[in-house]
Design a protein around this motif. Structure first.
Motif, PDB file in Angstrom:
ATOM      1  N   ILE A 263      15.557   0.003  20.741  1.00 42.46           N
ATOM      2  CA  ILE A 263      15.201   1.054  19.776  1.00 42.46           C
ATOM      3  C   ILE A 263      15.311   0.499  18.355  1.00 42.46           C
ATOM      4  O   ILE A 263      14.421   0.695  17.533  1.00 42.46           O
ATOM      5  CB  ILE A 263      16.125   2.283  19.940  1.00 42.46           C
ATOM      6  N   GLU A 264      16.414  -0.205  18.074  1.00 37.52           N
ATOM      7  CA  GLU A 264      16.603  -0.737  16.720  1.00 37.52           C
ATOM      8  C   GLU A 264      15.556  -1.787  16.379  1.00 37.52           C
ATOM      9  O   GLU A 264      15.021  -1.799  15.267  1.00 37.52           O
ATOM     10  CB  GLU A 264      18.001  -1.318  16.547  1.00 37.52           C
TER      11      GLU A 264
ATOM     12  N   ILE B 287      17.850   8.523  14.578  1.00 41.16           N
ATOM     13  CA  ILE B 287      18.703   9.165  13.572  1.00 41.16           C
ATOM     14  C   ILE B 287      19.855   8.263  13.128  1.00 41.16           C
ATOM     15  O   ILE B 287      20.076   8.120  11.926  1.00 41.16           O
ATOM     16  CB  ILE B 287      19.197  10.548  14.042  1.00 41.16           C
ATOM     17  N   PRO B 288      20.575   7.613  14.023  1.00 41.88           N
ATOM     18  CA  PRO B 288      21.672   6.749  13.568  1.00 41.88           C
ATOM     19  C   PRO B 288      21.225   5.518  12.773  1.00 41.88           C
ATOM     20  O   PRO B 288      22.031   4.890  12.094  1.00 41.88           O
ATOM     21  CB  PRO B 288      22.353   6.304  14.867  1.00 41.88           C
ATOM     22  N   LEU B 289      19.944   5.170  12.825  1.00 39.49           N
ATOM     23  CA  LEU B 289      19.446   3.999  12.116  1.00 39.49           C
ATOM     24  C   LEU B 289      19.038   4.306  10.670  1.00 39.49           C
ATOM     25  O   LEU B 289      18.865   3.390   9.865  1.00 39.49           O
ATOM     26  CB  LEU B 289      18.243   3.408  12.858  1.00 39.49           C
TER      27      LEU B 289
ATOM     28  N   HIS C 296      10.891   7.133   2.156  1.00 46.56           N
ATOM     29  CA  HIS C 296      10.942   8.574   2.366  1.00 46.56           C
ATOM     30  C   HIS C 296      11.538   8.924   3.725  1.00 46.56           C
ATOM     31  O   HIS C 296      10.989   9.742   4.467  1.00 46.56           O
ATOM     32  CB  HIS C 296       9.529   9.157   2.231  1.00 46.56           C
ATOM     33  N   TRP C 297      12.675   8.342   4.045  1.00 47.41           N
ATOM     34  CA  TRP C 297      13.295   8.565   5.348  1.00 47.41           C
ATOM     35  C   TRP C 297      13.804   9.984   5.512  1.00 47.41           C
ATOM     36  O   TRP C 297      13.956  10.469   6.626  1.00 47.41           O
ATOM     37  CB  TRP C 297      14.382   7.526   5.603  1.00 47.41           C
TER      38      TRP C 297
ATOM     39  N   TYR D 268      27.738  12.640  12.640  1.00 42.09           N
ATOM     40  CA  TYR D 268      27.206  11.295  12.803  1.00 42.09           C
ATOM     41  C   TYR D 268      28.163  10.324  12.126  1.00 42.09           C
ATOM     42  O   TYR D 268      28.712  10.613  11.067  1.00 42.09           O
ATOM     43  CB  TYR D 268      25.811  11.172  12.186  1.00 42.09           C
ATOM     44  N   ALA D 269      28.352   9.191  12.723  1.00 44.64           N
ATOM     45  CA  ALA D 269      29.250   8.169  12.173  1.00 44.64           C
ATOM     46  C   ALA D 269      28.498   7.324  11.167  1.00 44.64           C
ATOM     47  O   ALA D 269      28.211   6.160  11.370  1.00 44.64           O
ATOM     48  CB  ALA D 269      29.816   7.307  13.303  1.00 44.64           C
TER      49      ALA D 269
END
Length: 112
Positions: free
Chosen positions: A18-19, A59-61, A72-73, A110-111
């Motif tokens: 995914i990353e 989302i975590p990325l 524009h994330w 989220y961390a």
């Protein structure tokens, strides 16, 4: 009579994480929209839309991207989460939008 197999066999390419996929698409998006001034044009780009299509897995990325103000994330997060923590007065301000999303992520656990 031929002894050549009709189907190629051998090592397959390793599957992209995914990353890795996110990084590849984000790089393409940055490169191909470097001179695009329209925010709607930026988010309509196929690479951006493919990132959004990856859903909650990305989302975590996004916090690092938000912290670095690389694009524009916040718009990707809004499309993926259907949330919008950006105050109406702060819309259009990438700095304020990024700050609002970073706060939201921490509030959601989220961390980041």
């Amino acid at each position: 009579m031929s002894t050549v197999p009709t189907k190629q066999t051998g090592a397959t390419e390793p599957k992209e994480t995914i990353e890795e996929k996110f990084r590849r698409l984000a790089c393409a998006w940055h490169a191909e929209t470097a001179y695009v001034s329209s925010s709607s044009g930026l988010v309509a780009h196929p690479a951006f839309q493919e990132i959004v299509g990856m859903g909650p897995a990305v989302i975590p990325l996004l916090p690092r991207e938000l912290e670095n103000r690389t694009g524009h994330w916040h718009r990707a997060l809004r499309q993926i989460t259907v949330a919008d923590p950006v105050l109406p007065a702060d819309r259009g301000n990438i700095e304020k939008a990024a700050e609002a999303w970073l706060r939201w992520g921490k509030e959601q656990g989220y961390a980041w």
